[in-house]
Design a protein around this motif. Sequence first.
Motif, PDB file in Angstrom:
ATOM      1  N   ALA A   1      27.486 -81.330  13.726  1.00  4.09           N
ATOM      2  CA  ALA A   1      26.881 -81.893  12.519  1.00  4.09           C
ATOM      3  C   ALA A   1      25.433 -81.427  12.379  1.00  4.09           C
ATOM      4  N   GLN A   2      24.962 -81.415  11.136  1.00  2.00           N
ATOM      5  CA  GLN A   2      23.575 -81.098  10.816  1.00  2.00           C
ATOM      6  C   GLN A   2      23.030 -82.216   9.931  1.00  2.00           C
ATOM      7  N   VAL A   3      21.709 -82.389   9.956  1.00  8.84           N
ATOM      8  CA  VAL A   3      21.080 -83.377   9.082  1.00  8.84           C
ATOM      9  C   VAL A   3      20.083 -82.664   8.185  1.00  8.84           C
ATOM     10  N   LEU A   4      20.177 -82.930   6.883  1.00  9.67           N
ATOM     11  CA  LEU A   4      19.234 -82.419   5.903  1.00  9.67           C
ATOM     12  C   LEU A   4      18.180 -83.496   5.659  1.00  9.67           C
ATOM     13  N   VAL A   5      16.936 -83.191   6.054  1.00 10.18           N
ATOM     14  CA  VAL A   5      15.818 -84.127   5.889  1.00 10.18           C
ATOM     15  C   VAL A   5      14.867 -83.527   4.851  1.00 10.18           C
ATOM     16  N   PRO A   6      14.767 -84.148   3.675  1.00 15.32           N
ATOM     17  CA  PRO A   6      13.926 -83.565   2.632  1.00 15.32           C
ATOM     18  C   PRO A   6      12.436 -83.863   2.817  1.00 15.32           C
ATOM     19  N   LYS A   7      11.636 -83.173   2.041  1.00 13.38           N
ATOM     20  CA  LYS A   7      10.196 -83.439   1.994  1.00 13.38           C
ATOM     21  C   LYS A   7       9.994 -84.927   1.725  1.00 13.38           C
ATOM     22  N   GLY A   8       8.927 -85.483   2.275  1.00 19.93           N
ATOM     23  CA  GLY A   8       8.629 -86.893   2.043  1.00 19.93           C
ATOM     24  C   GLY A   8       9.201 -87.824   3.093  1.00 19.93           C
ATOM     25  N   PHE A   9       9.875 -87.265   4.095  1.00 21.34           N
ATOM     26  CA  PHE A   9      10.458 -88.067   5.162  1.00 21.34           C
ATOM     27  C   PHE A   9       9.857 -87.656   6.497  1.00 21.34           C
ATOM     28  N   LEU A  10       9.602 -88.635   7.358  1.00 20.91           N
ATOM     29  CA  LEU A  10       9.226 -88.356   8.734  1.00 20.91           C
ATOM     30  C   LEU A  10      10.479 -87.901   9.471  1.00 20.91           C
ATOM     31  N   HIS A  11      10.291 -87.085  10.497  1.00 19.92           N
ATOM     32  CA  HIS A  11      11.436 -86.619  11.275  1.00 19.92           C
ATOM     33  C   HIS A  11      11.110 -86.656  12.761  1.00 19.92           C
ATOM     34  N   GLY A  12      12.085 -87.058  13.559  1.00 16.63           N
ATOM     35  CA  GLY A  12      11.936 -87.028  15.002  1.00 16.63           C
ATOM     36  C   GLY A  12      13.300 -87.035  15.670  1.00 16.63           C
TER      37      GLY A  12
ATOM     38  N   LEU B   1       7.297 -88.956  15.395  1.00 17.69           N
ATOM     39  CA  LEU B   1       7.835 -88.736  14.057  1.00 17.69           C
ATOM     40  C   LEU B   1       6.881 -87.818  13.289  1.00 17.69           C
ATOM     41  N   HIS B   2       7.336 -86.654  12.878  1.00 20.01           N
ATOM     42  CA  HIS B   2       6.478 -85.615  12.318  1.00 20.01           C
ATOM     43  C   HIS B   2       6.712 -85.419  10.821  1.00 20.01           C
ATOM     44  N   TYR B   3       5.691 -84.854  10.167  1.00 18.78           N
ATOM     45  CA  TYR B   3       5.797 -84.406   8.782  1.00 18.78           C
ATOM     46  C   TYR B   3       4.797 -83.284   8.574  1.00 18.78           C
ATOM     47  N   GLN B   4       4.976 -82.558   7.491  1.00 20.19           N
ATOM     48  CA  GLN B   4       3.992 -81.570   7.062  1.00 20.19           C
ATOM     49  C   GLN B   4       3.691 -81.877   5.603  1.00 20.19           C
ATOM     50  N   ARG B   5       2.423 -82.153   5.325  1.00 23.54           N
ATOM     51  CA  ARG B   5       2.041 -82.604   3.980  1.00 23.54           C
ATOM     52  C   ARG B   5       1.875 -81.420   3.016  1.00 23.54           C
ATOM     53  N   PRO B   6       1.867 -81.732   1.709  1.00 19.36           N
ATOM     54  CA  PRO B   6       1.638 -80.707   0.698  1.00 19.36           C
ATOM     55  C   PRO B   6       0.266 -80.059   0.902  1.00 19.36           C
TER      56      PRO B   6
ATOM     57  N   PHE C   1       6.448 -72.557   5.608  1.00 19.74           N
ATOM     58  CA  PHE C   1       5.943 -72.107   6.900  1.00 19.74           C
ATOM     59  C   PHE C   1       5.129 -73.208   7.565  1.00 19.74           C
ATOM     60  N   TYR C   2       5.080 -73.184   8.888  1.00 27.80           N
ATOM     61  CA  TYR C   2       4.251 -74.132   9.621  1.00 27.80           C
ATOM     62  C   TYR C   2       2.789 -73.898   9.254  1.00 27.80           C
ATOM     63  N   ALA C   3       2.099 -74.982   8.925  1.00 30.68           N
ATOM     64  CA  ALA C   3       0.683 -74.922   8.566  1.00 30.68           C
ATOM     65  C   ALA C   3      -0.044 -75.993   9.380  1.00 30.68           C
ATOM     66  N   PRO C   4      -0.755 -75.595  10.446  1.00 31.46           N
ATOM     67  CA  PRO C   4      -1.396 -76.573  11.328  1.00 31.46           C
ATOM     68  C   PRO C   4      -2.305 -77.559  10.603  1.00 31.46           C
ATOM     69  N   ASP C   5      -2.966 -77.108   9.533  1.00 28.31           N
ATOM     70  CA  ASP C   5      -3.875 -78.003   8.805  1.00 28.31           C
ATOM     71  C   ASP C   5      -3.122 -79.047   7.975  1.00 28.31           C
ATOM     72  N   CYS C   6      -1.817 -78.915   7.830  1.00 20.93           N
ATOM     73  CA  CYS C   6      -1.001 -79.877   7.079  1.00 20.93           C
ATOM     74  C   CYS C   6      -0.094 -80.700   7.995  1.00 20.93           C
ATOM     75  N   ASP C   7      -0.225 -80.488   9.292  1.00 27.85           N
ATOM     76  CA  ASP C   7       0.616 -81.141  10.287  1.00 27.85           C
ATOM     77  C   ASP C   7       0.223 -82.608  10.438  1.00 27.85           C
ATOM     78  N   GLY C   8       1.198 -83.495  10.512  1.00 26.42           N
ATOM     79  CA  GLY C   8       0.912 -84.913  10.696  1.00 26.42           C
ATOM     80  C   GLY C   8       2.018 -85.609  11.471  1.00 26.42           C
ATOM     81  N   ALA C   9       1.707 -86.811  11.946  1.00 25.86           N
ATOM     82  CA  ALA C   9       2.675 -87.589  12.712  1.00 25.86           C
ATOM     83  C   ALA C   9       2.386 -89.078  12.556  1.00 25.86           C
ATOM     84  N   VAL C  10       3.404 -89.868  12.801  1.00 30.79           N
ATOM     85  CA  VAL C  10       3.316 -91.328  12.857  1.00 30.79           C
ATOM     86  C   VAL C  10       3.935 -91.730  14.187  1.00 30.79           C
TER      87      VAL C  10
END
Length: 192
Positions: free
Chosen positions: A109-120, A61-66, A137-146
Amino acid sequence: MKIEATDLAEVKIITQRRFGDDRGWFTETWNAERMAGAGVVIDWVQDNHSFSAAKGTLRGLHYQRPPHAQDKLIRCSRGAILDVAVDFRTGSPSFGKWVAVELSAENGAQVLVPKGFLHGFLTLTADTEVQYKCSDFYAPDCDGAVRWDDPEIGVDWAGLGGLSGAPVLSDKDKVAPFLRDAPRPFVFGGMA
């Protein structure tokens, strides 16, 4: 176009109309003017396309933080996936709750996943392709996962996606922290 709510109000299922004839079909996967008319105004800056060879590949489950948090619009253009979003906003009444939607080349179908949500997502077929738009844009220093199998979240990958046995995971996803140990970069009603 049809926009459906999910059990997590901010996560939406968007299904565009397909126009078909004896040659096949045509659809618009994104139309900014129509979407703005439906209340969805997002400036997309990056499109991603992934291919998973094996059925049972799990990404997340991925996210990209502010400051580079991302809204995502996900669709499956070949095969089928179980797409999952998890509320990751501290203070949210639905924090840690998840929703799953089957996306396939067939259903469109498509899914809209907003900021603040994990996605997988979990691939339900071999040779699956997933395409998604991102609002930053993808920013490796802001990349995170659970962790995908965090018991506190409890996504039912087996029951919903038919996962039997261990999924195919990246090295990053194998060592992702549990929810209780993950940083909390999102706050309900705004960003941290």
